[in-house]
Motif scaffolding. Sequence first.
Motif, PDB file in Angstrom:
ATOM      1  N   ASP A  28       0.825  -1.205   0.000  1.00 49.81           N
ATOM      2  CA  ASP A  28       0.000   0.000   0.000  1.00 49.81           C
ATOM      3  C   ASP A  28       0.860   1.256   0.000  1.00 49.81           C
ATOM      4  OD1 ASP A  28      -2.303  -1.534   0.104  1.00 49.81           O
ATOM      5  OD2 ASP A  28      -2.409  -1.488   2.298  1.00 49.81           O
ATOM      6  N   PHE A  29       0.359   2.296  -0.665  1.00 49.20           N
ATOM      7  CA  PHE A  29       0.982   3.604  -0.564  1.00 49.20           C
ATOM      8  C   PHE A  29      -0.141   4.629  -0.442  1.00 49.20           C
ATOM      9  CE2 PHE A  29       0.462   3.117  -5.233  1.00 49.20           C
ATOM     10  CZ  PHE A  29      -0.177   4.302  -5.553  1.00 49.20           C
ATOM     11  N   ASP A  30       0.219   5.865  -0.153  1.00 50.22           N
ATOM     12  CA  ASP A  30      -0.792   6.913  -0.175  1.00 50.22           C
ATOM     13  C   ASP A  30      -0.278   8.066  -1.017  1.00 50.22           C
ATOM     14  OD1 ASP A  30       0.015   9.336   1.891  1.00 50.22           O
ATOM     15  OD2 ASP A  30       0.815   7.402   2.555  1.00 50.22           O
ATOM     16  N   VAL A  31      -1.199   8.689  -1.745  1.00 43.67           N
ATOM     17  CA  VAL A  31      -0.870   9.875  -2.524  1.00 43.67           C
ATOM     18  C   VAL A  31      -1.294  11.064  -1.674  1.00 43.67           C
ATOM     19  CG1 VAL A  31      -1.250  11.139  -4.664  1.00 43.67           C
ATOM     20  CG2 VAL A  31      -1.229   8.648  -4.685  1.00 43.67           C
ATOM     21  N   ASP A  32      -0.313  11.815  -1.143  1.00 41.09           N
ATOM     22  CA  ASP A  32      -0.650  12.881  -0.217  1.00 41.09           C
ATOM     23  C   ASP A  32      -1.219  14.091  -0.940  1.00 41.09           C
ATOM     24  OD1 ASP A  32       1.511  14.312  -1.237  1.00 41.09           O
ATOM     25  OD2 ASP A  32       2.857  13.776   0.386  1.00 41.09           O
ATOM     26  N   ARG A  33      -1.617  15.085  -0.159  1.00 38.91           N
ATOM     27  CA  ARG A  33      -2.284  16.252  -0.733  1.00 38.91           C
ATOM     28  C   ARG A  33      -1.367  17.070  -1.629  1.00 38.91           C
ATOM     29  NH1 ARG A  33      -2.053  17.951   5.076  1.00 38.91           N
ATOM     30  NH2 ARG A  33      -4.070  16.952   5.230  1.00 38.91           N
ATOM     31  N   ASP A  34      -0.051  16.825  -1.567  1.00 35.17           N
ATOM     32  CA  ASP A  34       0.881  17.494  -2.463  1.00 35.17           C
ATOM     33  C   ASP A  34       1.106  16.701  -3.743  1.00 35.17           C
ATOM     34  OD1 ASP A  34       1.524  19.628  -0.593  1.00 35.17           O
ATOM     35  OD2 ASP A  34       2.544  18.083   0.555  1.00 35.17           O
ATOM     36  N   ARG A  35       0.389  15.577  -3.883  1.00 32.31           N
ATOM     37  CA  ARG A  35       0.506  14.704  -5.056  1.00 32.31           C
ATOM     38  C   ARG A  35       1.873  14.035  -5.120  1.00 32.31           C
ATOM     39  NH1 ARG A  35      -3.848  12.907  -6.137  1.00 32.31           N
ATOM     40  NH2 ARG A  35      -3.252  12.363  -8.255  1.00 32.31           N
ATOM     41  N   ILE A  52       3.732  10.205  -4.251  1.00 32.45           N
ATOM     42  CA  ILE A  52       3.514   8.810  -3.869  1.00 32.45           C
ATOM     43  C   ILE A  52       4.375   8.539  -2.646  1.00 32.45           C
ATOM     44  CG2 ILE A  52       3.717   6.395  -4.554  1.00 32.45           C
ATOM     45  CD1 ILE A  52       3.466   7.252  -7.437  1.00 32.45           C
ATOM     46  N   ARG A  53       3.748   8.273  -1.510  1.00 30.25           N
ATOM     47  CA  ARG A  53       4.460   8.018  -0.264  1.00 30.25           C
ATOM     48  C   ARG A  53       4.455   6.513   0.009  1.00 30.25           C
ATOM     49  NH1 ARG A  53       6.740  12.581   2.691  1.00 30.25           N
ATOM     50  NH2 ARG A  53       5.710  14.430   1.843  1.00 30.25           N
ATOM     51  N   VAL A  54       5.644   5.918   0.027  1.00 32.31           N
ATOM     52  CA  VAL A  54       5.798   4.477   0.237  1.00 32.31           C
ATOM     53  C   VAL A  54       6.487   4.252   1.579  1.00 32.31           C
ATOM     54  CG1 VAL A  54       6.779   2.352  -0.674  1.00 32.31           C
ATOM     55  CG2 VAL A  54       6.025   4.130  -2.247  1.00 32.31           C
ATOM     56  N   PRO A  55       5.912   3.424   2.457  1.00 31.46           N
ATOM     57  CA  PRO A  55       6.592   3.145   3.732  1.00 31.46           C
ATOM     58  C   PRO A  55       7.832   2.285   3.515  1.00 31.46           C
ATOM     59  CG  PRO A  55       4.593   1.829   3.547  1.00 31.46           C
ATOM     60  CD  PRO A  55       4.598   2.756   2.362  1.00 31.46           C
ATOM     61  N   VAL A  56       8.964   2.723   4.052  1.00 30.74           N
ATOM     62  CA  VAL A  56      10.219   1.986   3.941  1.00 30.74           C
ATOM     63  C   VAL A  56      10.904   1.992   5.303  1.00 30.74           C
ATOM     64  CG1 VAL A  56      10.522   2.656   1.517  1.00 30.74           C
ATOM     65  CG2 VAL A  56      11.630   4.003   3.308  1.00 30.74           C
ATOM     66  N   THR A  57      11.883   1.114   5.451  1.00 26.98           N
ATOM     67  CA  THR A  57      12.792   1.202   6.592  1.00 26.98           C
ATOM     68  C   THR A  57      14.211   1.308   6.062  1.00 26.98           C
ATOM     69  OG1 THR A  57      13.035  -1.201   6.820  1.00 26.98           O
ATOM     70  CG2 THR A  57      11.275  -0.150   8.085  1.00 26.98           C
ATOM     71  N   ILE A  58      15.010   2.126   6.720  1.00 23.32           N
ATOM     72  CA  ILE A  58      16.423   2.279   6.379  1.00 23.32           C
ATOM     73  C   ILE A  58      17.216   2.019   7.647  1.00 23.32           C
ATOM     74  CG2 ILE A  58      18.219   3.813   5.496  1.00 23.32           C
ATOM     75  CD1 ILE A  58      16.058   5.362   4.035  1.00 23.32           C
ATOM     76  N   ALA A  59      18.083   1.036   7.580  1.00 21.84           N
ATOM     77  CA  ALA A  59      18.849   0.619   8.766  1.00 21.84           C
ATOM     78  C   ALA A  59      17.903   0.339   9.934  1.00 21.84           C
ATOM     79  CB  ALA A  59      19.887   1.681   9.137  1.00 21.84           C
ATOM     80  N   GLY A  60      16.715  -0.218   9.621  1.00 17.92           N
ATOM     81  CA  GLY A  60      15.763  -0.616  10.638  1.00 17.92           C
ATOM     82  C   GLY A  60      14.859   0.485  11.148  1.00 17.92           C
ATOM     83  N   ILE A  61      15.001   1.712  10.649  1.00 18.53           N
ATOM     84  CA  ILE A  61      14.186   2.843  11.106  1.00 18.53           C
ATOM     85  C   ILE A  61      13.149   3.179  10.039  1.00 18.53           C
ATOM     86  CG2 ILE A  61      14.228   5.280  11.777  1.00 18.53           C
ATOM     87  CD1 ILE A  61      17.018   4.831  12.868  1.00 18.53           C
ATOM     88  N   PRO A  62      11.857   3.322  10.410  1.00 15.93           N
ATOM     89  CA  PRO A  62      10.816   3.577   9.407  1.00 15.93           C
ATOM     90  C   PRO A  62      10.812   5.013   8.893  1.00 15.93           C
ATOM     91  CG  PRO A  62       9.853   3.523  11.602  1.00 15.93           C
ATOM     92  CD  PRO A  62      11.302   3.146  11.766  1.00 15.93           C
ATOM     93  N   PHE A  63      10.538   5.147   7.589  1.00 13.49           N
ATOM     94  CA  PHE A  63      10.399   6.443   6.943  1.00 13.49           C
ATOM     95  C   PHE A  63       9.284   6.357   5.913  1.00 13.49           C
ATOM     96  CE2 PHE A  63      14.856   6.354   8.229  1.00 13.49           C
ATOM     97  CZ  PHE A  63      15.014   7.591   8.836  1.00 13.49           C
TER      98      PHE A  63
END
Length: 375
Positions: free
Chosen positions: A25-32, A34-45
């Motif tokens: 799943d992703f969300d398209v925010d109000r700024d248009r 595509i926001r994809v949930p990821v983790t980098i070195a175990g930390i979510p972004f």
Amino acid sequence: MIAGLFPPSQAIAGKTGCAPADWHDFDVDRDRHIRVPVTIAGIPFSAVLDSGATRSVIDRRIADRLGLTAQAGYTARGLTDDVEGAIGEAATVRIGDIALSLSMGVLDLGALSTASSRPIDVVLGREIFEQGIVDIDFRKERIRFLNRDCRPGDGRAIVLPLRNKDGMYSVTAAVEGRGDVDFLLDLGSTVSVYLSPSYALETKLLEGKKVSTGMTAGMEGLDLSLLSTLRSFNLAGVEFRNVPVAIPERWSQQTSGVIGLPVLARFRVQIDAAAGHIRLTPDGDTHREPFARDRSGLSTSREDRHLRVLHVARGSPAERAGMRANDRIVAINGVGVPKAYPPGAIPIGRRPAGTVVKLLTAEGGDHSITLEDYY
């Protein structure tokens, strides 16, 4: 450079046969974005997916927070100018059950965050698209990553050649019935269509049109653009009407323009970089839906408990109401500016024409703005 690819059990490029792939799943925010949930070195972004980025990028302050060392030697090509940055050490980036080891570019993404309703910490760029087929279903707000043996079939899909322009992808499209020209394919752009100033001049594109000004944001910072509306824009045989267009003062690309997310989100998009094509499936009658546009003439950034006016568009309702650059808006329709502006899903300037918005500035000014299509 990619320090490592997917582990053998997960690598898209390394699989043989068309194995099933999970949707994420992703969300398209109000700024248009595509926001994809990821983790980098175990930390979510929350990462922005950007086909216009020649490599994935992390904000400098986030790289410091993660303790990533970086070395000079990376130059990012923006829409209007190049930006000097650094290359970080390899870090593990996970999207769902997919893992990559990437050496990301390290840049100051502050200008992008300032112009966005949410901070932009990570941008997923070209490496994501080189590993296999990226399948984006905007209607259901989900994305999957298929290996190269998969060729999703849909009789309604239009297949276009995908060209490589300095490490970025381009396709052809037509403006107001003129011949096809090259456009960069930029899922990270919140602007429907950008056109180069030379193309606009050569084609006399702005003659007889309403023209105003606006502030646009990129990795290189904020830039002033002319704003107008295209009578028609044709991509993959689908004609869009009354399309907002921005024409920057400066241009550093080799193409005549850039196609952004507001246009691309009206298709099911399948990017197959290895095969050199993109499959676009029209999403019902969305090509007939009007494009979102600003009707106030205000470009602002969020600062503490107010909005700072960055630019007032020429000939706009805001200009007629006496608004000026650097004004500080402290209340909207009698209510203090919320910390999470804009409230709800629709920024004030994108409400219907005819809506009256009352603004109070810290400088003591009351301004009544009647929204309209000023360009």
